[in-house]
Design an enzyme around this catalytic site. Structure first.
Site, mmCIF file in Angstrom:
data_model
loop_
_atom_site.group_PDB
_atom_site.id
_atom_site.type_symbol
_atom_site.label_atom_id
_atom_site.label_comp_id
_atom_site.label_asym_id
_atom_site.label_seq_id
_atom_site.Cartn_x
_atom_site.Cartn_y
_atom_site.Cartn_z
ATOM 1 N N TYR A 27 -9.482 -0.108 5.717
ATOM 2 C CA TYR A 27 -9.351 0.903 4.665
ATOM 3 C C TYR A 27 -9.974 0.410 3.358
ATOM 4 O O TYR A 27 -9.624 -0.658 2.851
ATOM 5 C CB TYR A 27 -7.870 1.209 4.455
ATOM 6 C CG TYR A 27 -7.596 2.319 3.480
ATOM 7 C CD1 TYR A 27 -7.932 3.632 3.791
ATOM 8 C CD2 TYR A 27 -6.995 2.058 2.255
ATOM 9 C CE1 TYR A 27 -7.668 4.655 2.894
ATOM 10 C CE2 TYR A 27 -6.731 3.084 1.356
ATOM 11 C CZ TYR A 27 -7.078 4.378 1.689
ATOM 12 O OH TYR A 27 -6.821 5.388 0.798
ATOM 13 N N ASP A 55 1.462 5.363 2.174
ATOM 14 C CA ASP A 55 1.157 4.003 1.730
ATOM 15 C C ASP A 55 2.234 3.455 0.803
ATOM 16 O O ASP A 55 2.841 4.195 0.021
ATOM 17 C CB ASP A 55 -0.194 3.974 1.016
ATOM 18 C CG ASP A 55 -1.344 4.277 1.961
ATOM 19 O OD1 ASP A 55 -1.119 4.248 3.193
ATOM 20 O OD2 ASP A 55 -2.453 4.538 1.482
#
Length: 889
Positions: free
Chosen positions: A343, A121
């Site tokens: 997410y 990420d």
């Protein structure tokens, strides 16, 4: 992309053509990358084509640890081993995800892997996850960085065309390592130093502190201190009903000249601080004529922004009472298992600017597959005709809008929204949470709600009364929540220049209220906005986007404080315990209040930001952290007074020995007149005030949980005050001493217990005798004394689960208890749910809740008679029970 097939990896997988290994943070991202790049074959744990191998972590796979020679086991913590500032940090695999780490190690060591791409990420933690994996695997390949803020196929392909160099990412990597190592140093040294200080007089009093945990606790403690010190004041309000030609309306007296004063929050425009003043208004206005003026203004209200994790946790707690931990678990299941939400561990409430097409497809999917959401989805797609260009494109109300689509407001992940998957077989809590997200997603594209707000001032005998009304003119986004054009609080109409008359009028006697305790919803808000507690402008700015903790960790911080008994949850309130107050007293007394304030996080975030910008060196930051840990340990180690300055109480119950006053200091409750004294933290557990009052009054209390042995193991016990001889040199003139009753005496020579006058709980399943409560156990009447003929008994506490008399009665009459939810394994420390059930021969064991079979799965095999090995191991804790086998099912 050709249809991918799943294969099991073989030796032929690793060819001689050089390939690049792409490591994502999560399996779902690895799958998205493979789909975007195309041409991959799927193997068990990775994807591969002629150019790339794509695999992933599952979040953090490694944790930092001190080298072995610095790792002092709990229970042996002392100042002699502090501070712990190792010259370097080792890494150790996280047991739960070790298999995934081995997969990545194997791939990194493949001979054909010539380069690595960090596709974790886009943020500090993503950088750390990859760097630790590469370090642990001793990766020598060159590294590139994929930086994504959007997961659309185009965005992924564009990201690969503009990979960042390893050198460019080094400052971010330095900041990530600094954050991780600094948290470790402060947490380990702070916890061990405070535990050593609190354990100086014996025992093991675990006292955990941390950069985020302790300031969060401080917020809760400070609110409770305000509540305890709050002195309620009497005030009055005057309420009147006025008669108009169209009906009756209510008005409340107010002072039109009132001005707010931040220093006096109790002052309000409608409060009177004298009963005489209130009564004089009533007398002046009773049955009098009054004039009316009013002002009506239009008002609009935009839909709330999309959810990030913290706002979703707040809403779910306020609406359904879900804990932050439960909400995160539900959201994670909706993301991972059901694949119906994006997410969830995000701190962003915006979407990427290239997401308009994805949003349109999502709304179309809701219109096509959900009767419940179809009307609202169709309304969005059709729009209202005002924006002809958008309507021509087929977007309706979905159009560029910085409130919704803004790359600058996205860090690692974007807001939580529904996916293109339609939900199937959701549990009731999952459905509730999914509905929250979907309605918020739909609402944000609707127009603002429109109201007409009317303020009416009625003047009677020189006094002013206010009446407010609000009419919903156009529901806008409120339609998604079932609202239509209707009056929220529509006023009785008054004609222009109409004179009204007061009908009934009264003075209401009221009292000011203390501030409300924190709920999880309000504590999450306080953690998120903790920057407002910071005085320094630079630090406050650094914390503006961070707060205390991250969306992904705040639930765990709250649960950790509950697990360590710093707080308890009562209904929806979070209440700090005596242990929490004792910690705050200690940190203030030792002058290490930096551990209690958000300033520490603000200071760190400011400096970590400088490291990310290349304006501060990693070594300089870590040197400051080492100095801070040295200072914390030094202050705790060198403090030589018996007590700590603090705001201590005098108990209401007198000394059991001489009836003098019992006062509190940092370590003890002690009588002012005689030698009576008891520890505030026997067995490493802090007394609450009501508990010690009960103990002084009744000479016994319990069973209580949360005690710890000298090696740190938890236990439960009854505490008693036992009379001691006046000439006992160890307890001069004390009268009583504190003792633990573990309820596990096995003295065959002891006299049989006389149960006369006690209430039997049921019939013994072994011998048909009567079962009674006795100390820390429930025991058959024939299981006492030298002539006992039965061995049936069970503990009041089994694996940290209290067993009430009601549950024992159910066990004895129906064969098993209700489902009990707070068992905790001695071996793993993990909690579990189970029934206590009677088995063959009257033995007690666990019976576990049956799991619903998966769709299409074969029926489960019949259970074996008797307990599993695990059940046997867990149900025979010392001092609790000899039960080993669950009942047959």
């Amino acid at each position: 992309m050709a249809k991918a097939t799943t294969k099991t990896a073989s030796k032929s997988t690793a060819g001689s053509t050089p390939k690049t290994l792409i490591i994502a943070e999560k399996p779902s991202v690895a799958s998205d990358i493979a789909k975007a790049l195309g041409g991959f074959t799927k193997y068990d744990d990775y994807f591969e084509n002629e150019q790339y191998v794509v695999s992933s972590a599952v979040g953090h796979l490694l944790e930092i640890a001190a080298p072995e020679e610095y790792d002092v086991k709990r229970g042996k913590w002392s100042f002699a081993n502090l501070p712990v500032v190792p010259p370097h940090f080792d890494l150790r695999p996280i047991v739960k995800t070790e298999s995934r780490l081995k997969v990545l190690q194997k791939l990194i060591k493949r001979k054909d892997i010539a380069a690595l791409v960090n596709a974790c990420d886009a943020g500090r933690e993503g950088e750390l996850i990859f760097r630790l994996i590469a370090q642990h695997a001793k990766a020598s390949q060159p590294i590139k960085r994929l930086w994504l803020q959007s997961m659309t196929p185009n965005a992924i392909r564009e990201g690969f065309s503009a990979l960042r160099s390893d050198a460019d990412m080094q400052p971010l990597a330095d900041a990530a390592r600094c954050r991780s190592e600094a948290d470790w140093l402060v947490g380990i040294n702070g916890t061990r130093a405070m535990t050593a200080f609190n354990s100086k007089s014996g025992g093991f009093f675990l006292t955990t502190v941390g950069r985020v945990q302790t300031p969060t606790l401080s917020i809760v403690v400070e609110r409770e201190e305000l509540i305890r010190k709050f002195i309620s004041k009497d005030y009055w309000e005057v309420k009147a009903d006025f008669l108009a030609s169209a009906g009756v309306y209510e008005g409340r007296w107010f002072d039109p000249k009132f001005k707010k004063d931040a220093a006096e929050p109790d002052l309000r425009e409608n409060r009177l601080w004298s009963e005489a003043a209130a009564n004089s208004i009533v007398a002046a206005c009773r049955n009098k004529k009054a004039s009316v003026r009013e002002e009506a203004k239009p008002a609009t209200q935009l839909a709330p922004q999309l959810f990030d994790l913290t706002s979703l946790q707040r809403e779910a707690n306020a609406r359904f009472g879900f804990s932050a931990k439960n909400t995160l678990g539900l959201a994670q299941a909706l993301y991972e298992r059901h694949k119906v939400l994006t997410y969830p561990r995000t701190d962003s409430r915006a979407l990427p600017e290239d997401y308009l097409d994805t949003v349109k497809q999502t709304v179309e999917n809701l219109a096509a597959n959900s009767n419940e959401y179809r009307p609202h989805a169709n309304a969005i797609l059709k729009g209202d005709g005002k924006d002809s260009a958008a309507k021509t494109k087929g977007y309706g109300w979905i159009k560029p809008n910085k409130r919704i689509f803004d790359n600058s407001k996205i860090s690692d992940h974007f807001a939580i929204i529904p996916t293109l998957e339609s939900p199937k077989s959701l549990s009731e809590p999952e459905q509730k949470l999914y509905d929250l997200v979907v309605r918020r997603f739909l609402a944000v594209f609707f127009p603002a709600a429109e109201f007409r707000v009317t303020t009416r001032i009625t003047e009677c005998s020189g006094h002013h009364f206010k009446t407010e009304g609000r009419v919903l003119v156009h529901p806008g986004w409120l339609a998604v929540y079932g609202r239509s054009n209707q009056a929220d609080d529509e006023l009785v109409a008054v004609q222009e220049n109409e004179t009204v008359q007061s009908d009934t009028i009264e003075a209401l006697a009221l009292k000011t209220k203390p501030p409300a305790r924190y709920s999880e919803a309000t504590l999450l808000s306080a953690m998120e906005s903790a920057g407002k507690w910071v005085d320094d402008d630079d630090m406050r700015e650094a914390m503006a986007e961070k707060g205390l903790g991250t969306p992904a960790t705040r639930a765990a911080i709250i649960e950790g404080l509950l697990a360590e008994k710093y707080m308890v949850r009562e209904a929806r309130e979070l209440i700090p315990t005596a242990k929490a107050f004792q910690l705050m007293t200690l940190l203030r007394g030792l002058d290490v209040e930096e551990l209690t304030r958000p300033d520490l996080t603000g200071n760190w975030e400011n400096k970590l930001s400088l490291i990310e910008q290349g304006k501060m060196k990693r070594d300089a930051f870590m040197q400051e952290i080492a100095q801070m840990t040295q200072r914390i340990v030094k202050r705790a180690k060198e403090y030589d007074s018996d007590t700590i300055p603090g705001d201590y109480a005098t108990l209401t119950t007198p000394c059991p020995h001489c009836k003098g006053s019992v006062k509190e200091n940092y370590r003890r409750f002690a009588c002012e007149k005689c030698g009576f004294t008891i520890s505030k933290t026997p067995g490493g557990r802090a007394f609450e005030y009501d508990e010690v009052e009960t103990l002084l009054r009744d000479k016994t209390i319990g069973p209580l949980q949360g005690f710890r042995s000298k090696i740190g193991r938890p236990f439960a016990a009854i505490i008693q005050l036992t009379e001691i001889p006046e000439d006992d040199k160890d307890y001069p003139n004390a009268g009583f001493k504190l003792e633990f009753d573990f309820g596990n005496t096995e003295d065959d020579d002891a006299e049989a217990i006389d149960f006369t006058g006690r209430t039997a709980l049921g019939v013994c399943p072994k011998c048909s005798g009567a079962v009674y409560e006795d100390g820390m156990r429930y025991v058959c009447e024939r299981n006492t004394g030298p002539s006992k003929t039965c061995d049936f008994k069970t503990g009041k506490v089994v694996l940290q689960q209290e067993i009430s008399t009601e549950q024992v009665q159910k066990l004895l009459t129906s064969g098993k208890t209700d489902l009990l939810t707070n068992f905790k394994s001695n071996r793993t420390g993990r909690g579990f749910k189970a029934y206590l059930a009677l088995g063959e021969g009257g033995k007690i064991g666990f019976e576990f809740e049956a799991k619903a079979p998966k769709a299409g799965a074969a029926p489960p095999a019949k259970k074996r008679s008797g307990a599993s090995a695990a059940a046997k191991a867990e149900v025979k804790p010392k001092r609790v029970s000899k039960a080993k086998s669950p009942a047959k099912t």
